[in-house]
Motif scaffolding. Structure first.
Motif, PDB file in Angstrom:
ATOM      1  N   LEU A 151      90.195  -3.930 100.154  1.00  0.00           N
ATOM      2  CA  LEU A 151      88.930  -3.799 100.870  1.00  0.00           C
ATOM      3  C   LEU A 151      88.818  -4.840 101.975  1.00  0.00           C
ATOM      4  CD1 LEU A 151      86.355  -2.236 101.217  1.00  0.00           C
ATOM      5  CD2 LEU A 151      85.314  -3.615  99.409  1.00  0.00           C
ATOM      6  N   SER A 152      89.367  -6.000 101.749  1.00  0.00           N
ATOM      7  CA  SER A 152      89.394  -7.030 102.793  1.00  0.00           C
ATOM      8  C   SER A 152      90.137  -6.512 104.023  1.00  0.00           C
ATOM      9  CB  SER A 152      90.060  -8.295 102.249  1.00  0.00           C
ATOM     10  OG  SER A 152      90.154  -9.271 103.247  1.00  0.00           O
ATOM     11  N   GLY A 153      91.260  -5.848 103.803  1.00  0.00           N
ATOM     12  CA  GLY A 153      92.011  -5.265 104.919  1.00  0.00           C
ATOM     13  C   GLY A 153      91.222  -4.207 105.661  1.00  0.00           C
ATOM     14  N   VAL A 154      90.505  -3.382 104.910  1.00  0.00           N
ATOM     15  CA  VAL A 154      89.670  -2.340 105.524  1.00  0.00           C
ATOM     16  C   VAL A 154      88.574  -2.975 106.377  1.00  0.00           C
ATOM     17  CG1 VAL A 154      87.989  -0.514 105.030  1.00  0.00           C
ATOM     18  CG2 VAL A 154      90.134  -0.603 103.755  1.00  0.00           C
ATOM     19  N   LEU A 155      87.913  -3.983 105.824  1.00  0.00           N
ATOM     20  CA  LEU A 155      86.820  -4.646 106.542  1.00  0.00           C
ATOM     21  C   LEU A 155      87.325  -5.394 107.765  1.00  0.00           C
ATOM     22  CD1 LEU A 155      84.780  -5.935 103.485  1.00  0.00           C
ATOM     23  CD2 LEU A 155      84.120  -4.109 105.061  1.00  0.00           C
ATOM     24  N   GLY A 159      86.383  -4.844 111.789  1.00  0.00           N
ATOM     25  CA  GLY A 159      85.761  -5.903 112.560  1.00  0.00           C
ATOM     26  C   GLY A 159      84.757  -6.738 111.796  1.00  0.00           C
ATOM     27  N   ASP A 160      84.652  -6.531 110.486  1.00  0.00           N
ATOM     28  CA  ASP A 160      83.712  -7.293 109.668  1.00  0.00           C
ATOM     29  C   ASP A 160      84.452  -8.484 109.058  1.00  0.00           C
ATOM     30  OD1 ASP A 160      81.766  -8.267 107.979  1.00  0.00           O
ATOM     31  OD2 ASP A 160      81.225  -6.295 107.160  1.00  0.00           O
ATOM     32  N   GLU A 161      84.705  -9.479 109.893  1.00  0.00           N
ATOM     33  CA  GLU A 161      85.523 -10.614 109.485  1.00  0.00           C
ATOM     34  C   GLU A 161      84.865 -11.448 108.385  1.00  0.00           C
ATOM     35  OE1 GLU A 161      87.636 -14.383 111.624  1.00  0.00           O
ATOM     36  OE2 GLU A 161      87.399 -12.549 112.799  1.00  0.00           O
ATOM     37  N   ALA A 162      83.557 -11.581 108.417  1.00  0.00           N
ATOM     38  CA  ALA A 162      82.860 -12.406 107.420  1.00  0.00           C
ATOM     39  C   ALA A 162      83.030 -11.820 106.016  1.00  0.00           C
ATOM     40  CB  ALA A 162      81.386 -12.528 107.775  1.00  0.00           C
ATOM     41  N   ARG A 163      82.740 -10.530 105.857  1.00  0.00           N
ATOM     42  CA  ARG A 163      82.892  -9.902 104.537  1.00  0.00           C
ATOM     43  C   ARG A 163      84.357  -9.839 104.137  1.00  0.00           C
ATOM     44  NH1 ARG A 163      80.233  -4.406 104.434  1.00  0.00           N
ATOM     45  NH2 ARG A 163      81.038  -4.380 102.321  1.00  0.00           N
ATOM     46  N   ALA A 164      85.248  -9.607 105.094  1.00  0.00           N
ATOM     47  CA  ALA A 164      86.679  -9.568 104.799  1.00  0.00           C
ATOM     48  C   ALA A 164      87.150 -10.912 104.253  1.00  0.00           C
ATOM     49  CB  ALA A 164      87.466  -9.184 106.046  1.00  0.00           C
ATOM     50  N   THR A 165      86.684 -11.981 104.859  1.00  0.00           N
ATOM     51  CA  THR A 165      87.069 -13.327 104.422  1.00  0.00           C
ATOM     52  C   THR A 165      86.562 -13.604 103.008  1.00  0.00           C
ATOM     53  OG1 THR A 165      87.082 -14.116 106.691  1.00  0.00           O
ATOM     54  CG2 THR A 165      86.894 -15.781 104.972  1.00  0.00           C
ATOM     55  N   THR A 166      85.337 -13.203 102.733  1.00  0.00           N
ATOM     56  CA  THR A 166      84.776 -13.404 101.394  1.00  0.00           C
ATOM     57  C   THR A 166      85.620 -12.684 100.343  1.00  0.00           C
ATOM     58  OG1 THR A 166      82.551 -13.620 102.292  1.00  0.00           O
ATOM     59  CG2 THR A 166      82.724 -13.070  99.954  1.00  0.00           C
ATOM     60  N   LEU A 167      85.970 -11.426 100.618  1.00  0.00           N
ATOM     61  CA  LEU A 167      86.785 -10.681  99.661  1.00  0.00           C
ATOM     62  C   LEU A 167      88.197 -11.239  99.568  1.00  0.00           C
ATOM     63  CD1 LEU A 167      85.531  -7.067 100.287  1.00  0.00           C
ATOM     64  CD2 LEU A 167      85.439  -8.313  98.141  1.00  0.00           C
ATOM     65  N   PHE A 168      88.741 -11.681 100.683  1.00  0.00           N
ATOM     66  CA  PHE A 168      90.064 -12.297 100.662  1.00  0.00           C
ATOM     67  C   PHE A 168      90.037 -13.544  99.786  1.00  0.00           C
ATOM     68  CE2 PHE A 168      93.396 -15.084 102.334  1.00  0.00           C
ATOM     69  CZ  PHE A 168      94.490 -14.244 102.209  1.00  0.00           C
ATOM     70  N   ASP A 169      88.964 -14.330  99.886  1.00  0.00           N
ATOM     71  CA  ASP A 169      88.826 -15.516  99.041  1.00  0.00           C
ATOM     72  C   ASP A 169      88.763 -15.147  97.555  1.00  0.00           C
ATOM     73  OD1 ASP A 169      88.878 -17.090 101.298  1.00  0.00           O
ATOM     74  OD2 ASP A 169      86.689 -17.364 101.389  1.00  0.00           O
ATOM     75  N   HIS A 170      88.067 -14.034  97.220  1.00  0.00           N
ATOM     76  CA  HIS A 170      88.035 -13.554  95.832  1.00  0.00           C
ATOM     77  C   HIS A 170      89.445 -13.187  95.375  1.00  0.00           C
ATOM     78  CE1 HIS A 170      83.778 -13.426  94.865  1.00  0.00           C
ATOM     79  NE2 HIS A 170      83.524 -12.869  96.045  1.00  0.00           N
ATOM     80  N   ALA A 171      90.179 -12.519  96.238  1.00  0.00           N
ATOM     81  CA  ALA A 171      91.544 -12.121  95.890  1.00  0.00           C
ATOM     82  C   ALA A 171      92.426 -13.342  95.677  1.00  0.00           C
ATOM     83  CB  ALA A 171      92.122 -11.222  96.984  1.00  0.00           C
ATOM     84  N   MET A 172      92.309 -14.328  96.546  1.00  0.00           N
ATOM     85  CA  MET A 172      93.121 -15.536  96.429  1.00  0.00           C
ATOM     86  C   MET A 172      92.777 -16.319  95.159  1.00  0.00           C
ATOM     87  SD  MET A 172      95.302 -15.493  98.799  1.00  0.00           S
ATOM     88  CE  MET A 172      95.942 -17.166  98.728  1.00  0.00           C
TER      89      MET A 172
END
Length: 181
Positions: A151-155, A159-172
């Motif tokens: 979902l981070s990749g989709v976001l 162009g939704d970098e803020a939400r993508a970053t949040t989900l990427f942080d959850h994944a990490m």
């Protein structure tokens, strides 16, 4: 009555082949039914030179889907689940995801997204992935690291970098639960 039931059940698919029809309906007469419907000009058209896939006229398909939802609303999710499993078995993840989401089978959506998000990204099918993941309950998108990454990749693509970053942080944060393979 059998042909009517066949039409109602298979109308959940945008296009249908005999094996898919058999998987959806649990019957073994999909090829004969589809050929008969086309031969009798029942608003069914064969597609491609090999004529193995069929499409119902869009208005006819919508009428069938509406009638199915009215007559047997509790059956619809099960039909979509069967279609999702069949598509997954045929290595057609985009269609499998669509049907899994329509079935509200979040375990299957998560499994398909986790397994196929990179190929879907490479093949430019993030819209399908995003639509399926967009229906997931919120806790699913943060608890499952593979789903969070997908979902981070989709976001990020949207162009939704803020939400993508949040989900990427959850994944990490949960990466130790992701198998090395």
């Amino acid at each position: 009555p059998e042909l009517r039931e066949f039409l109602l059940q298979t109308s959940i698919a945008d296009v249908v082949s005999a094996p898919l029809a058999d998987a959806i309906t649990g019957r073994a007469d999909g090829e004969g039914c589809l050929a008969r419907l086309e031969r009798e000009h029942a608003l069914v058209s064969a597609l491609g030179a090999d004529r193995k896939w069929y499409r119902y006229h869009p208005l006819f398909a919508e009428l069938l889907r509406s009638q199915l939802r009215y007559e047997a609303p509790l059956v619809v999710c099960g039909l979509h689940r069967r279609a999702a499993v069949w598509h997954a078995g045929q290595q057609l993840p985009a269609e499998a995801l669509k049907h899994a989401a329509a079935a509200a089978d979040w375990d299957l959506v998560s499994a398909l997204a986790s397994e196929h998000w990179v190929p879907l990204l490479v093949h430019g099918e993030l819209d399908v992935l995003g639509a399926a993941l967009g229906h997931l309950p919120r806790e699913r998108t943060t608890e499952d690291p593979d789903v969070a990454l997908a979902l981070s990749g989709v976001l990020l693509d949207a162009g939704d970098e803020a939400r993508a970053t949040t989900l990427f942080d959850h994944a990490m944060a949960a990466r130790e639960r992701v198998p090395a393979a």
